[in-house]
Design a protein around this motif. Structure first.
Motif, PDB file in Angstrom:
ATOM      1  N   PRO A 104       0.782  -1.266  -0.110  1.00  0.00           N
ATOM      2  CA  PRO A 104      -0.014   0.009   0.167  1.00  0.00           C
ATOM      3  C   PRO A 104       0.794   1.251  -0.034  1.00  0.00           C
ATOM      4  O   PRO A 104       1.946   1.343   0.542  1.00  0.00           O
ATOM      5  CB  PRO A 104      -0.786  -0.324   1.326  1.00  0.00           C
ATOM      6  CG  PRO A 104      -1.040  -1.578   1.688  1.00  0.00           C
ATOM      7  CD  PRO A 104       0.432  -2.153   1.192  1.00  0.00           C
TER       8      PRO A 104
ATOM      9  N   ASP B 280      -3.419   5.402   2.427  1.00  0.00           N
ATOM     10  CA  ASP B 280      -4.386   4.824   3.258  1.00  0.00           C
ATOM     11  C   ASP B 280      -5.892   5.826   3.146  1.00  0.00           C
ATOM     12  O   ASP B 280      -5.780   6.435   2.265  1.00  0.00           O
ATOM     13  CB  ASP B 280      -4.115   4.800   5.001  1.00  0.00           C
ATOM     14  CG  ASP B 280      -3.659   6.287   5.342  1.00  0.00           C
ATOM     15  OD1 ASP B 280      -4.254   7.224   4.895  1.00  0.00           O
ATOM     16  OD2 ASP B 280      -2.779   6.404   6.466  1.00  0.00           O
TER      17      ASP B 280
ATOM     18  N   ALA C  90      -8.705  -6.657   3.969  1.00  0.00           N
ATOM     19  CA  ALA C  90      -7.393  -6.620   3.917  1.00  0.00           C
ATOM     20  C   ALA C  90      -6.337  -6.806   2.507  1.00  0.00           C
ATOM     21  O   ALA C  90      -5.430  -6.406   2.378  1.00  0.00           O
ATOM     22  CB  ALA C  90      -6.608  -7.592   4.621  1.00  0.00           C
TER      23      ALA C  90
ATOM     24  N   ARG D 297      -5.276  -5.932  -1.130  1.00  0.00           N
ATOM     25  CA  ARG D 297      -4.734  -4.685  -1.671  1.00  0.00           C
ATOM     26  C   ARG D 297      -5.211  -4.491  -3.078  1.00  0.00           C
ATOM     27  O   ARG D 297      -5.411  -5.223  -3.830  1.00  0.00           O
ATOM     28  CB  ARG D 297      -3.135  -4.760  -1.870  1.00  0.00           C
ATOM     29  CG  ARG D 297      -2.358  -5.022  -0.656  1.00  0.00           C
ATOM     30  CD  ARG D 297      -1.036  -5.485  -0.555  1.00  0.00           C
ATOM     31  NE  ARG D 297      -0.548  -5.883   0.484  1.00  0.00           N
ATOM     32  CZ  ARG D 297       0.594  -6.552   0.566  1.00  0.00           C
ATOM     33  NH1 ARG D 297       1.414  -6.590  -0.530  1.00  0.00           N
ATOM     34  NH2 ARG D 297       1.153  -6.568   1.885  1.00  0.00           N
TER      35      ARG D 297
ATOM     36  N   THR E 287      -5.522  -0.859   0.862  1.00  0.00           N
ATOM     37  CA  THR E 287      -6.154  -1.998   1.254  1.00  0.00           C
ATOM     38  C   THR E 287      -7.548  -1.722   0.683  1.00  0.00           C
ATOM     39  O   THR E 287      -7.999  -0.419   0.769  1.00  0.00           O
ATOM     40  CB  THR E 287      -6.272  -2.424   2.695  1.00  0.00           C
ATOM     41  OG1 THR E 287      -6.742  -1.089   3.603  1.00  0.00           O
ATOM     42  CG2 THR E 287      -4.755  -2.447   3.221  1.00  0.00           C
TER      43      THR E 287
END
Length: 218
Positions: free
Chosen positions: A60, A63, A119, A121, A130
């Motif tokens: 990642p 966020d 979870a 990606r 995610t």
């Protein structure tokens, strides 16, 4: 994930309840009528479906908060993509066609979100997040656009309280500052994103952060 579903369901329900004649009213998005905003939501739902179907093994890079690109220049509606949305919305001709399309693709996007592994990606806009962070970011998207939808529809239902609170929390992290406790979550979002100008009293409460407004998200 549950908050994404509640926010998205509330927004789609609000659209379904808008009388046809109100599709020609202004929305809270500069240069867009309600019908244009609803057309944008169709495109948003398509983006959710595409993104959730684009898994990647890459680490990642963003966020739920850093997903957003931030500027201080509010949109005018003159951007080519914004103008394209207006033309596409006009092509539907009847509000029921727009409502039906949003119901179809919006329901599919909602189901895809419920089935997604938080979870996993996924890739979008040259970023990797995610699925959980991506859908959390969209709580802010849905909440702001719900406010845009009802900006000139005083009898329409407001976004869920928990969506407003979570969106405020994310906006404060994006802004790097907290809004005064006297501000409702709704007012913090409207003022913080430039959807409403603060009053003189609100500017005084904001203090130095007032000079940083607005935080325009894209």
């Amino acid at each position: 994930m549950e908050l994404f579903s509640r926010s998205w369901t509330a927004l789609r329900t609000a659209v379904a309840e808008v009388p046809d004649e109100d599709f020609a009213r202004p929305s809270g998005c500069a240069g867009w009528l309600v019908r244009d905003l609803v057309c944008h939501l169709v495109i948003d739902a398509q983006d959710v479906l595409i993104t959730l179907a684009t898994p990647t093994e890459t680490e990642p890079t963003r966020d739920a908060v850093t997903y957003w690109e931030v500027t201080r220049t509010p949109p005018t509606g003159d951007d080519p993509l914004d103008a394209l949305t207006v033309r596409l919305a006009a092509a539907y001709e009847e509000p029921r066609l727009l409502k039906s399309h949003l119901d179809d693709i919006g329901s599919a996007a909602g189901r895809a979100a419920e089935l997604a592994d938080p979870a996993v990606r996924i890739g979008t806009r040259d970023q990797v997040l995610t699925a959980g962070d991506y859908l959390t970011a969209y709580v802010l998207e849905w909440t702001l656009h719900h406010l845009d939808l009802i900006a000139h529809l005083p009898d329409a239902a407001e976004p869920p309280a928990e969506g407003l609170a979570r969106s405020r929390e994310m906006l404060e992290k994006i802004a790097g500052t907290a809004f005064p406790e006297s501000f409702s979550d709704k007012d913090a979002l409207l003022i913080g994103t430039g959807r409403r100008a603060p009053t003189d009293a609100e500017k005084a409460e904001l203090g130095e952060p007032a000079a940083k407004l607005p935080f325009v998200l894209g």
